[in-house]
Design a protein around this motif. Structure first.
Motif, PDB file in Angstrom:
ATOM      1  N   SER A 118       0.830  -1.204   0.000  1.00 50.76           N
ATOM      2  CA  SER A 118       0.000   0.000   0.000  1.00 50.76           C
ATOM      3  C   SER A 118       0.870   1.262   0.000  1.00 50.76           C
ATOM      4  CB  SER A 118      -0.947   0.010   1.209  1.00 50.76           C
ATOM      5  OG  SER A 118      -0.216  -0.010   2.420  1.00 50.76           O
ATOM      6  N   ASP A 119       2.028   1.220   0.673  1.00 49.49           N
ATOM      7  CA  ASP A 119       2.957   2.360   0.640  1.00 49.49           C
ATOM      8  C   ASP A 119       3.447   2.604  -0.786  1.00 49.49           C
ATOM      9  OD1 ASP A 119       2.801   2.682   3.406  1.00 49.49           O
ATOM     10  OD2 ASP A 119       4.499   1.350   3.783  1.00 49.49           O
ATOM     11  N   ALA A 120       3.811   1.527  -1.467  1.00 43.20           N
ATOM     12  CA  ALA A 120       4.287   1.660  -2.842  1.00 43.20           C
ATOM     13  C   ALA A 120       3.186   2.178  -3.761  1.00 43.20           C
ATOM     14  CB  ALA A 120       4.812   0.313  -3.346  1.00 43.20           C
ATOM     15  N   ILE A 121       1.959   1.701  -3.553  1.00 40.31           N
ATOM     16  CA  ILE A 121       0.830   2.164  -4.377  1.00 40.31           C
ATOM     17  C   ILE A 121       0.580   3.649  -4.151  1.00 40.31           C
ATOM     18  CG2 ILE A 121      -1.668   1.981  -4.710  1.00 40.31           C
ATOM     19  CD1 ILE A 121      -0.170  -0.321  -5.971  1.00 40.31           C
ATOM     20  N   GLU A 122       0.614   4.094  -2.903  1.00 41.37           N
ATOM     21  CA  GLU A 122       0.395   5.510  -2.609  1.00 41.37           C
ATOM     22  C   GLU A 122       1.468   6.368  -3.270  1.00 41.37           C
ATOM     23  OE1 GLU A 122      -2.102   7.199  -1.175  1.00 41.37           O
ATOM     24  OE2 GLU A 122      -3.117   5.249  -1.266  1.00 41.37           O
ATOM     25  N   GLN A 123       2.708   5.899  -3.265  1.00 36.61           N
ATOM     26  CA  GLN A 123       3.762   6.695  -3.885  1.00 36.61           C
ATOM     27  C   GLN A 123       3.615   6.753  -5.393  1.00 36.61           C
ATOM     28  OE1 GLN A 123       7.802   5.590  -2.870  1.00 36.61           O
ATOM     29  NE2 GLN A 123       8.591   7.550  -3.569  1.00 36.61           N
ATOM     30  N   ILE A 124       3.242   5.646  -6.018  1.00 35.45           N
ATOM     31  CA  ILE A 124       3.079   5.673  -7.467  1.00 35.45           C
ATOM     32  C   ILE A 124       1.884   6.546  -7.864  1.00 35.45           C
ATOM     33  CG2 ILE A 124       1.557   3.667  -7.813  1.00 35.45           C
ATOM     34  CD1 ILE A 124       4.694   4.441  -9.868  1.00 35.45           C
ATOM     35  N   LYS A 125       0.857   6.580  -7.030  1.00 37.43           N
ATOM     36  CA  LYS A 125      -0.278   7.487  -7.277  1.00 37.43           C
ATOM     37  C   LYS A 125       0.178   8.941  -7.271  1.00 37.43           C
ATOM     38  CE  LYS A 125      -4.190   4.754  -5.512  1.00 37.43           C
ATOM     39  NZ  LYS A 125      -5.255   4.696  -4.467  1.00 37.43           N
ATOM     40  N   THR A 126       1.003   9.290  -6.276  1.00 33.01           N
ATOM     41  CA  THR A 126       1.501  10.663  -6.178  1.00 33.01           C
ATOM     42  C   THR A 126       2.358  11.023  -7.386  1.00 33.01           C
ATOM     43  OG1 THR A 126       1.489  10.564  -3.756  1.00 33.01           O
ATOM     44  CG2 THR A 126       2.874  12.249  -4.769  1.00 33.01           C
ATOM     45  N   LEU A 127       3.254  10.128  -7.778  1.00 26.99           N
ATOM     46  CA  LEU A 127       4.097  10.380  -8.940  1.00 26.99           C
ATOM     47  C   LEU A 127       3.269  10.540 -10.215  1.00 26.99           C
ATOM     48  CD1 LEU A 127       6.939   7.773  -8.229  1.00 26.99           C
ATOM     49  CD2 LEU A 127       7.162  10.263  -8.111  1.00 26.99           C
ATOM     50  N   TRP A 128       2.251   9.714 -10.365  1.00 27.86           N
ATOM     51  CA  TRP A 128       1.381   9.749 -11.544  1.00 27.86           C
ATOM     52  C   TRP A 128       0.621  11.069 -11.608  1.00 27.86           C
ATOM     53  CZ3 TRP A 128       0.818   8.402 -16.180  1.00 27.86           C
ATOM     54  CH2 TRP A 128      -0.371   8.054 -16.810  1.00 27.86           C
ATOM     55  N   GLU A 129       0.043  11.484 -10.473  1.00 26.20           N
ATOM     56  CA  GLU A 129      -0.720  12.738 -10.444  1.00 26.20           C
ATOM     57  C   GLU A 129       0.187  13.935 -10.711  1.00 26.20           C
ATOM     58  OE1 GLU A 129      -3.785  15.250  -7.540  1.00 26.20           O
ATOM     59  OE2 GLU A 129      -2.939  13.329  -6.877  1.00 26.20           O
ATOM     60  N   GLN A 130       1.360  13.978 -10.070  1.00 25.32           N
ATOM     61  CA  GLN A 130       2.275  15.098 -10.300  1.00 25.32           C
ATOM     62  C   GLN A 130       2.723  15.153 -11.753  1.00 25.32           C
ATOM     63  OE1 GLN A 130       5.302  14.154  -7.387  1.00 25.32           O
ATOM     64  NE2 GLN A 130       4.553  15.722  -5.970  1.00 25.32           N
ATOM     65  N   THR A 131       3.007  14.007 -12.331  1.00 22.69           N
ATOM     66  CA  THR A 131       3.462  13.963 -13.720  1.00 22.69           C
ATOM     67  C   THR A 131       2.384  14.456 -14.673  1.00 22.69           C
ATOM     68  OG1 THR A 131       4.973  12.134 -13.258  1.00 22.69           O
ATOM     69  CG2 THR A 131       4.307  12.440 -15.547  1.00 22.69           C
ATOM     70  N   LEU A 132       1.157  14.016 -14.443  1.00 22.62           N
ATOM     71  CA  LEU A 132       0.062  14.450 -15.314  1.00 22.62           C
ATOM     72  C   LEU A 132      -0.187  15.951 -15.173  1.00 22.62           C
ATOM     73  CD1 LEU A 132      -2.447  11.485 -14.840  1.00 22.62           C
ATOM     74  CD2 LEU A 132      -1.092  12.005 -16.884  1.00 22.62           C
ATOM     75  N   ASP A 151      -8.630  14.642 -14.599  1.00 20.81           N
ATOM     76  CA  ASP A 151      -9.517  14.087 -13.560  1.00 20.81           C
ATOM     77  C   ASP A 151     -10.029  12.707 -13.959  1.00 20.81           C
ATOM     78  OD1 ASP A 151      -9.213  16.304 -11.968  1.00 20.81           O
ATOM     79  OD2 ASP A 151     -10.999  17.324 -12.743  1.00 20.81           O
ATOM     80  N   ARG A 152     -10.417  12.563 -15.215  1.00 21.23           N
ATOM     81  CA  ARG A 152     -10.920  11.269 -15.677  1.00 21.23           C
ATOM     82  C   ARG A 152      -9.817  10.220 -15.634  1.00 21.23           C
ATOM     83  NH1 ARG A 152     -13.343   9.909 -21.728  1.00 21.23           N
ATOM     84  NH2 ARG A 152     -13.695   7.675 -21.362  1.00 21.23           N
ATOM     85  N   ILE A 153      -8.613  10.599 -16.040  1.00 20.32           N
ATOM     86  CA  ILE A 153      -7.502   9.654 -16.017  1.00 20.32           C
ATOM     87  C   ILE A 153      -7.246   9.172 -14.598  1.00 20.32           C
ATOM     88  CG2 ILE A 153      -5.009   9.403 -16.376  1.00 20.32           C
ATOM     89  CD1 ILE A 153      -5.259  11.289 -18.753  1.00 20.32           C
ATOM     90  N   LEU A 154      -7.203  10.097 -13.648  1.00 24.06           N
ATOM     91  CA  LEU A 154      -6.903   9.728 -12.260  1.00 24.06           C
ATOM     92  C   LEU A 154      -8.010   8.872 -11.658  1.00 24.06           C
ATOM     93  CD1 LEU A 154      -5.368  13.081 -10.966  1.00 24.06           C
ATOM     94  CD2 LEU A 154      -4.164  10.967 -11.540  1.00 24.06           C
ATOM     95  N   ARG A 155      -9.257   9.160 -12.009  1.00 26.61           N
ATOM     96  CA  ARG A 155     -10.379   8.365 -11.472  1.00 26.61           C
ATOM     97  C   ARG A 155     -10.361   6.942 -11.995  1.00 26.61           C
ATOM     98  NH1 ARG A 155     -13.568  12.906 -12.691  1.00 26.61           N
ATOM     99  NH2 ARG A 155     -14.419  11.788 -14.487  1.00 26.61           N
ATOM    100  N   TYR A 183      -1.532   2.928 -14.632  1.00 29.51           N
ATOM    101  CA  TYR A 183      -1.855   2.873 -16.063  1.00 29.51           C
ATOM    102  C   TYR A 183      -3.334   3.183 -16.296  1.00 29.51           C
ATOM    103  CZ  TYR A 183      -3.433  -1.889 -14.909  1.00 29.51           C
ATOM    104  OH  TYR A 183      -4.061  -2.973 -14.349  1.00 29.51           O
ATOM    105  N   TYR A 184      -3.597   3.696 -17.515  1.00 26.82           N
ATOM    106  CA  TYR A 184      -4.944   4.113 -17.894  1.00 26.82           C
ATOM    107  C   TYR A 184      -5.137   3.831 -19.383  1.00 26.82           C
ATOM    108  CZ  TYR A 184      -8.578   7.374 -19.460  1.00 26.82           C
ATOM    109  OH  TYR A 184      -9.696   7.935 -20.055  1.00 26.82           O
TER     110      TYR A 184
END
Length: 273
Positions: A118-132, A151-155, A183-184
């Motif tokens: 879950s820690d790794a998932i939270e970090q990849i979420k943050t990296l993905w959102e910042q990058t987008l 917003d649609r991509i993140l959801r 991924y999306y």
């Protein structure tokens, strides 16, 4: 005369019987003594053989010890550590391990001192959102050039993370790394994604690949920011462009380098070296 002969015969038989009994008793005594001697010899022999084997082992170990240590020069071994033995190595030491350990082991569960999935998932979420967000930049619509809404991509993004040990085949050194991905699936059926290699014990990111194809908008400084945040480095570092702008290098506070490479219209790749 017959009576005298009979008496003599009985006496002779008794004497013979007594003599035979004496002989049998002597033979039995001899066998007993012989058996005792054999067992005694076997016991003594076993002890002697065991003693000789111990001496032989001591000799072999002494030869091996002299072969290992009785040299004019010694093998140099550098053990990099800071703090307690359970503390993570310095980032520069871990980056060196990351670069040298290329053989991947099987996926496994984290140890108590390691970061969880879950820690790794939270970090990849943050990296993905910042990058987008950095890719969109200041565009008011909040969409990529291909029309996809951030917003649609993140959801609708999905996330995976697996933990692997990576080994150096020559030295048997190893490093544990979370391989995580966001991924999306876009409307044109192409898969936009961000893949990252994360340290199993710290928030350091060893590499990050962003694939957005022809909708990718790349800025040399903005592309570095998500990894710089994860590494705890300021955004004020100065980049140096090489190879006609396709690769850019940042030197971090501990001397390690962050390299950015791009494949126009396909993806960009950042890695620690």
């Amino acid at each position: 005369m017959n009576k005298g002969f009979s008496a003599w015969l009985r006496k002779a038989r008794r004497s013979r019987k007594k003599a035979m009994q004496t002989v049998r008793g002597s033979e039995t005594g001899n066998r007993t003594r012989h058996t005792r001697l054999v067992y005694t010899a076997l016991s003594v022999g076993t002890v002697l053989v065991a003693y000789l084997l111990v001496l032989a082992n001591i000799g072999v170990f002494s030869l091996m010890e002299r072969g290992l240590y009785d040299r004019e020069t010694y093998l140099a071994v550098n053990i990099v550590s800071a703090g307690g033995i359970t503390d993570p190595l310095s980032r520069s030491a871990r980056v060196e391990l990351y670069r040298s350990c290329t053989m991947q082991g099987k996926d496994r569960s984290p140890l108590p001192e390691e970061r969880t999935r879950s820690d790794a998932i939270e970090q990849i979420k943050t990296l993905w959102e910042q990058t987008l967000q950095n890719t969109v930049g200041q565009r008011p619509s909040g969409t990529l050039t291909g029309g996809e809404s951030i917003d649609r991509i993140l959801r609708n993004s999905r996330y995976t993370a697996t933990l692997h040990d990576f080994y150096n085949e020559e030295t048997n050194a190893r490093i544990a790394i979370w391989g995580a991905q966001a991924y999306y699936t876009a409307s044109d059926k192409r898969v936009y994604c961000l893949s990252a290699e994360l340290d199993s014990r710290t928030s350091d990111v060893y590499s990050m690949t962003v694939a957005l194809f022809d909708v990718i908008e790349s800025d040399a400084d903005l592309d570095f920011y998500p990894m710089l945040d994860a590494l705890g480095e300021p955004h004020s570092v100065t980049s140096t462009g090489v190879s006609a702008g396709t690769a850019t290098t940042l030197t971090l506070s501990d001397g390690t380098r962050l390299i950015r490479e791009t494949q126009p219209g396909v993806q960009r790749y950042l890695t620690l070296q």
